[in-house]
Write a protein that holds these residues in place. Structure first.
Motif, PDB file in Angstrom:
ATOM      1  N   LEU A 230       0.813  -1.215   0.000  1.00 16.67           N
ATOM      2  CA  LEU A 230       0.000   0.000   0.000  1.00 16.67           C
ATOM      3  C   LEU A 230       0.846   1.265   0.000  1.00 16.67           C
ATOM      4  O   LEU A 230       0.335   2.357   0.216  1.00 16.67           O
ATOM      5  CB  LEU A 230      -0.934   0.006   1.215  1.00 16.67           C
ATOM      6  CG  LEU A 230      -1.864  -1.207   1.356  1.00 16.67           C
ATOM      7  CD1 LEU A 230      -2.725  -1.069   2.589  1.00 16.67           C
ATOM      8  CD2 LEU A 230      -2.722  -1.387   0.115  1.00 16.67           C
ATOM      9  N   GLY A 231       2.144   1.115  -0.237  1.00 16.54           N
ATOM     10  CA  GLY A 231       3.029   2.276  -0.243  1.00 16.54           C
ATOM     11  C   GLY A 231       3.659   2.481   1.120  1.00 16.54           C
ATOM     12  O   GLY A 231       4.722   1.943   1.419  1.00 16.54           O
ATOM     13  N   ALA A 232       2.990   3.277   1.962  1.00 13.80           N
ATOM     14  CA  ALA A 232       3.527   3.545   3.298  1.00 13.80           C
ATOM     15  C   ALA A 232       3.375   2.339   4.217  1.00 13.80           C
ATOM     16  O   ALA A 232       4.069   2.235   5.231  1.00 13.80           O
ATOM     17  CB  ALA A 232       2.830   4.760   3.908  1.00 13.80           C
ATOM     18  N   THR A 233       2.461   1.436   3.886  1.00 17.95           N
ATOM     19  CA  THR A 233       2.188   0.267   4.716  1.00 17.95           C
ATOM     20  C   THR A 233       2.140  -0.980   3.836  1.00 17.95           C
ATOM     21  O   THR A 233       1.798  -0.912   2.657  1.00 17.95           O
ATOM     22  CB  THR A 233       0.834   0.421   5.445  1.00 17.95           C
ATOM     23  OG1 THR A 233       0.823   1.642   6.157  1.00 17.95           O
ATOM     24  CG2 THR A 233       0.604  -0.716   6.431  1.00 17.95           C
ATOM     25  N   ARG A 234       2.502  -2.081   4.434  1.00 12.28           N
ATOM     26  CA  ARG A 234       2.420  -3.376   3.760  1.00 12.28           C
ATOM     27  C   ARG A 234       1.529  -4.281   4.605  1.00 12.28           C
ATOM     28  O   ARG A 234       1.742  -4.426   5.813  1.00 12.28           O
ATOM     29  CB  ARG A 234       3.816  -3.966   3.636  1.00 12.28           C
ATOM     30  CG  ARG A 234       3.867  -5.426   3.287  1.00 12.28           C
ATOM     31  CD  ARG A 234       5.293  -5.943   3.364  1.00 12.28           C
ATOM     32  NE  ARG A 234       6.080  -5.525   2.203  1.00 12.28           N
ATOM     33  CZ  ARG A 234       7.408  -5.626   2.145  1.00 12.28           C
ATOM     34  NH1 ARG A 234       8.079  -6.069   3.192  1.00 12.28           N
ATOM     35  NH2 ARG A 234       8.046  -5.260   1.051  1.00 12.28           N
ATOM     36  N   LEU A 235       0.511  -4.868   3.985  1.00  7.83           N
ATOM     37  CA  LEU A 235      -0.356  -5.802   4.686  1.00  7.83           C
ATOM     38  C   LEU A 235       0.108  -7.222   4.396  1.00  7.83           C
ATOM     39  O   LEU A 235       0.077  -7.672   3.244  1.00  7.83           O
ATOM     40  CB  LEU A 235      -1.811  -5.626   4.264  1.00  7.83           C
ATOM     41  CG  LEU A 235      -2.479  -4.286   4.593  1.00  7.83           C
ATOM     42  CD1 LEU A 235      -3.937  -4.306   4.150  1.00  7.83           C
ATOM     43  CD2 LEU A 235      -2.365  -3.952   6.072  1.00  7.83           C
ATOM     44  N   ALA A 236       0.550  -7.905   5.443  1.00 10.15           N
ATOM     45  CA  ALA A 236       0.967  -9.303   5.322  1.00 10.15           C
ATOM     46  C   ALA A 236      -0.190 -10.189   5.754  1.00 10.15           C
ATOM     47  O   ALA A 236      -0.556 -10.214   6.933  1.00 10.15           O
ATOM     48  CB  ALA A 236       2.194  -9.568   6.180  1.00 10.15           C
ATOM     49  N   HIS A 237      -0.794 -10.877   4.808  1.00 12.46           N
ATOM     50  CA  HIS A 237      -1.919 -11.766   5.088  1.00 12.46           C
ATOM     51  C   HIS A 237      -1.374 -13.167   5.344  1.00 12.46           C
ATOM     52  O   HIS A 237      -0.727 -13.767   4.476  1.00 12.46           O
ATOM     53  CB  HIS A 237      -2.897 -11.776   3.918  1.00 12.46           C
ATOM     54  CG  HIS A 237      -3.531 -10.446   3.665  1.00 12.46           C
ATOM     55  ND1 HIS A 237      -4.675 -10.030   4.313  1.00 12.46           N
ATOM     56  CD2 HIS A 237      -3.170  -9.422   2.841  1.00 12.46           C
ATOM     57  CE1 HIS A 237      -5.009  -8.820   3.892  1.00 12.46           C
ATOM     58  NE2 HIS A 237      -4.113  -8.431   3.002  1.00 12.46           N
ATOM     59  N   CYS A 238      -1.647 -13.659   6.552  1.00  7.27           N
ATOM     60  CA  CYS A 238      -1.065 -14.928   6.998  1.00  7.27           C
ATOM     61  C   CYS A 238      -2.162 -15.904   7.393  1.00  7.27           C
ATOM     62  O   CYS A 238      -3.345 -15.549   7.467  1.00  7.27           O
ATOM     63  CB  CYS A 238      -0.127 -14.675   8.186  1.00  7.27           C
ATOM     64  SG  CYS A 238       1.174 -13.460   7.858  1.00  7.27           S
ATOM     65  N   LEU A 239      -1.742 -17.127   7.678  1.00 12.06           N
ATOM     66  CA  LEU A 239      -2.666 -18.176   8.103  1.00 12.06           C
ATOM     67  C   LEU A 239      -2.135 -18.861   9.353  1.00 12.06           C
ATOM     68  O   LEU A 239      -0.942 -19.180   9.449  1.00 12.06           O
ATOM     69  CB  LEU A 239      -2.850 -19.213   6.997  1.00 12.06           C
ATOM     70  CG  LEU A 239      -3.558 -18.761   5.717  1.00 12.06           C
ATOM     71  CD1 LEU A 239      -3.466 -19.850   4.661  1.00 12.06           C
ATOM     72  CD2 LEU A 239      -5.011 -18.394   5.989  1.00 12.06           C
ATOM     73  N   ILE A 240      -3.034 -19.056  10.316  1.00  7.75           N
ATOM     74  CA  ILE A 240      -2.763 -19.936  11.455  1.00  7.75           C
ATOM     75  C   ILE A 240      -3.721 -21.103  11.283  1.00  7.75           C
ATOM     76  O   ILE A 240      -4.909 -21.003  11.606  1.00  7.75           O
ATOM     77  CB  ILE A 240      -2.998 -19.223  12.800  1.00  7.75           C
ATOM     78  CG1 ILE A 240      -2.102 -17.998  12.925  1.00  7.75           C
ATOM     79  CG2 ILE A 240      -2.755 -20.173  13.970  1.00  7.75           C
ATOM     80  CD1 ILE A 240      -2.347 -17.178  14.180  1.00  7.75           C
ATOM     81  N   GLY A 241      -3.228 -22.191  10.723  1.00  8.82           N
ATOM     82  CA  GLY A 241      -4.131 -23.259  10.311  1.00  8.82           C
ATOM     83  C   GLY A 241      -5.028 -22.725   9.210  1.00  8.82           C
ATOM     84  O   GLY A 241      -4.541 -22.273   8.167  1.00  8.82           O
ATOM     85  N   GLU A 242      -6.341 -22.694   9.455  1.00 10.67           N
ATOM     86  CA  GLU A 242      -7.275 -22.154   8.472  1.00 10.67           C
ATOM     87  C   GLU A 242      -7.756 -20.753   8.850  1.00 10.67           C
ATOM     88  O   GLU A 242      -8.592 -20.180   8.152  1.00 10.67           O
ATOM     89  CB  GLU A 242      -8.477 -23.084   8.330  1.00 10.67           C
ATOM     90  CG  GLU A 242      -8.124 -24.459   7.760  1.00 10.67           C
ATOM     91  CD  GLU A 242      -9.344 -25.332   7.565  1.00 10.67           C
ATOM     92  OE1 GLU A 242     -10.449 -24.896   7.991  1.00 10.67           O
ATOM     93  OE2 GLU A 242      -9.218 -26.426   6.995  1.00 10.67           O
ATOM     94  N   GLN A 243      -7.206 -20.211   9.941  1.00 14.02           N
ATOM     95  CA  GLN A 243      -7.624 -18.883  10.388  1.00 14.02           C
ATOM     96  C   GLN A 243      -6.723 -17.814   9.788  1.00 14.02           C
ATOM     97  O   GLN A 243      -5.505 -17.957   9.741  1.00 14.02           O
ATOM     98  CB  GLN A 243      -7.577 -18.782  11.917  1.00 14.02           C
ATOM     99  CG  GLN A 243      -8.522 -19.735  12.623  1.00 14.02           C
ATOM    100  CD  GLN A 243      -8.690 -19.361  14.084  1.00 14.02           C
ATOM    101  OE1 GLN A 243      -9.479 -18.482  14.419  1.00 14.02           O
ATOM    102  NE2 GLN A 243      -7.953 -20.032  14.957  1.00 14.02           N
ATOM    103  N   SER A 244      -7.352 -16.702   9.364  1.00  8.52           N
ATOM    104  CA  SER A 244      -6.612 -15.605   8.747  1.00  8.52           C
ATOM    105  C   SER A 244      -6.077 -14.644   9.799  1.00  8.52           C
ATOM    106  O   SER A 244      -6.739 -14.367  10.809  1.00  8.52           O
ATOM    107  CB  SER A 244      -7.516 -14.837   7.776  1.00  8.52           C
ATOM    108  OG  SER A 244      -7.968 -15.680   6.749  1.00  8.52           O
ATOM    109  N   LEU A 245      -4.886 -14.134   9.548  1.00 11.12           N
ATOM    110  CA  LEU A 245      -4.250 -13.147  10.415  1.00 11.12           C
ATOM    111  C   LEU A 245      -3.569 -12.126   9.520  1.00 11.12           C
ATOM    112  O   LEU A 245      -2.740 -12.482   8.679  1.00 11.12           O
ATOM    113  CB  LEU A 245      -3.219 -13.814  11.330  1.00 11.12           C
ATOM    114  CG  LEU A 245      -2.504 -12.894  12.321  1.00 11.12           C
ATOM    115  CD1 LEU A 245      -3.438 -12.537  13.477  1.00 11.12           C
ATOM    116  CD2 LEU A 245      -1.227 -13.532  12.847  1.00 11.12           C
ATOM    117  N   THR A 246      -3.923 -10.850   9.694  1.00 11.08           N
ATOM    118  CA  THR A 246      -3.341  -9.784   8.889  1.00 11.08           C
ATOM    119  C   THR A 246      -2.511  -8.862   9.771  1.00 11.08           C
ATOM    120  O   THR A 246      -2.969  -8.425  10.828  1.00 11.08           O
ATOM    121  CB  THR A 246      -4.434  -8.967   8.180  1.00 11.08           C
ATOM    122  OG1 THR A 246      -5.184  -9.838   7.327  1.00 11.08           O
ATOM    123  CG2 THR A 246      -3.835  -7.847   7.354  1.00 11.08           C
ATOM    124  N   ALA A 247      -1.295  -8.569   9.327  1.00 12.29           N
ATOM    125  CA  ALA A 247      -0.403  -7.659  10.041  1.00 12.29           C
ATOM    126  C   ALA A 247      -0.095  -6.460   9.157  1.00 12.29           C
ATOM    127  O   ALA A 247       0.165  -6.610   7.958  1.00 12.29           O
ATOM    128  CB  ALA A 247       0.884  -8.367  10.430  1.00 12.29           C
TER     129      ALA A 247
END
Length: 359
Positions: free
Chosen positions: A301-318
């Motif tokens: 996103l330019g100033a920010t980066r969204l890292a979309h991750c998985l814990i098993g089948e659950q989504s986690l975004t940082a």
């Protein structure tokens, strides 16, 4: 200007369809309140009941010290701004602004004074002799706002007034609306489904869900302490991470991650844990207690980066700095004070005096 009070307000349509239930809201004189929620949550219906465009099935609505349930819209001393501008196409901008005042038998010189003042405030003086079709969308919306301003009402009611504008113009127009409301000090109720618009405009937010109030608070209160998983998921972009977890004593299991906790939560067993994307930090200390997740994909996103991750089948975004390197397996440290806990069944916030993760 005036305060607005809603007591046990309900709207039930013929056939038993309940659009709004048990709404209680006190709006202070000069306050800017934003009603926000998804389509069909009842926010426009509630606004229209305040305006008198919808009948109130139950409860009382007061503007100032006057109960207005049965008062005609024209006699409520409010002005409404619609999303479709509602301008008369055959009239000049000047006559659009003057029309309501003429109907109220306002003296001609007073009409002209109000129009000139509003046009100067909104920077539409050069358009007064034009017809609406010769104006851009933003200019038409300013005229619609000017028509409300010249009324000098006790309250402004805005029904998604920016939804027809492009993204860039929406940003500038919401700044103008906020500045204008502060300058005039007029009590205002604003309806939107856009949570960013709601956050930037409101003195207080009223988050609605299925005709009921989920939470009332300042934008920061609602953002940092969502009262339910609905609010947590609706307010914020990206939405708060909501993860299924299990608490047993002082151990919190989130997927294959187990955290040791010192906490004061009145529950044990299955619950939902929430954490904002910006509250996840890449762990630098190898000994730190962390949540581990597999990197799925990345949004730059330019100033920010969204890292979309998985814990098993659950989504986690940082939400991370673009300077932070990524890997297939990410380790995130957690600020314990920024964990949120919700009842698995009701989705309501579980309040605690303390909740800290220990290394």
């Amino acid at each position: 200007m005036a305060s607005i009070t809603l007591e046990n307000i309900a709207k039930v349509y013929p056939g038993g369809t309940r659009a709004v239930s048990d709404i209680n809201l006190d709006i202070a004189d000069g306050e800017f309140i934003v009603l926000v929620g998804p389509s069909g949550c009842g926010k426009s219906t509630l606004l229209r009941m305040v305006a008198g465009l919808e009948t109130i099935s139950d409860g009382q609505a007061r503007i100032g010290d006057k109960t207005v349930n049965t008062v005609e819209p024209a006699d409520r001393d409010i002005a409404m701004v619609f999303q479709n501008y509602a301008l008369y196409p055959h009239m000049s901008v000047y006559n659009n602004l003057a029309y309501g005042l003429k109907n109220r038998k306002t003296p001609k010189n007073e009409i002209d004074r109000r129009i000139r003042a509003a046009a100067k405030m909104l920077e539409i003086e050069q358009y007064l002799e034009r017809k609406p079709r010769a104006l851009s969308g933003g200019q038409r919306q300013r005229v619609a706002m000017g028509r409300a301003i010249v009324r000098e009402p006790k309250a402004f009611l805005f029904d998604e007034p920016l939804s027809n504008l492009d993204a860039k113009l929406r940003v500038s127009m919401r700044g103008e609306i906020k500045h204008l409301q502060k300058r005039l000090g007029t009590t205002s109720i604003y309806v939107t489904h856009d949570q960013l618009e709601a956050m930037t405009l409101a003195d207080r937010l009223v988050v609605l869900n299925a005709g009921r109030i989920e939470q009332i608070g300042t934008p920061l209160e609602v953002y940092h302490k969502p009262a339910s998983t609905f609010v947590a998921n609706f307010i914020g972009s990206p939405a708060m991470n909501l993860l299924s977890a299990e608490l047993n004593g002082d151990r919190l299991a989130v997927g294959y991650n187990v955290l040791d906790m010192t906490r004061d939560l009145p529950v044990d067993g299955l619950l939902t844990v929430g954490i904002r994307a910006e509250d996840l930090q890449v762990a630098e200390d190898p000994a730190a207690q962390t949540i581990t997740a597999k990197l799925d994909y990345v949004e730059e996103l330019g100033a920010t980066r969204l890292a979309h991750c998985l814990i098993g089948e659950q989504s986690l975004t940082a939400a991370l700095s673009p300077a932070i390197p990524l890997s297939d397996e990410m380790r995130f440290s957690i600020d314990p004070a920024k964990l949120h806990f919700y009842d698995r069944e009701t989705g309501k916030r579980i309040h605690s005096r303390s909740a800290t993760v220990t290394a």
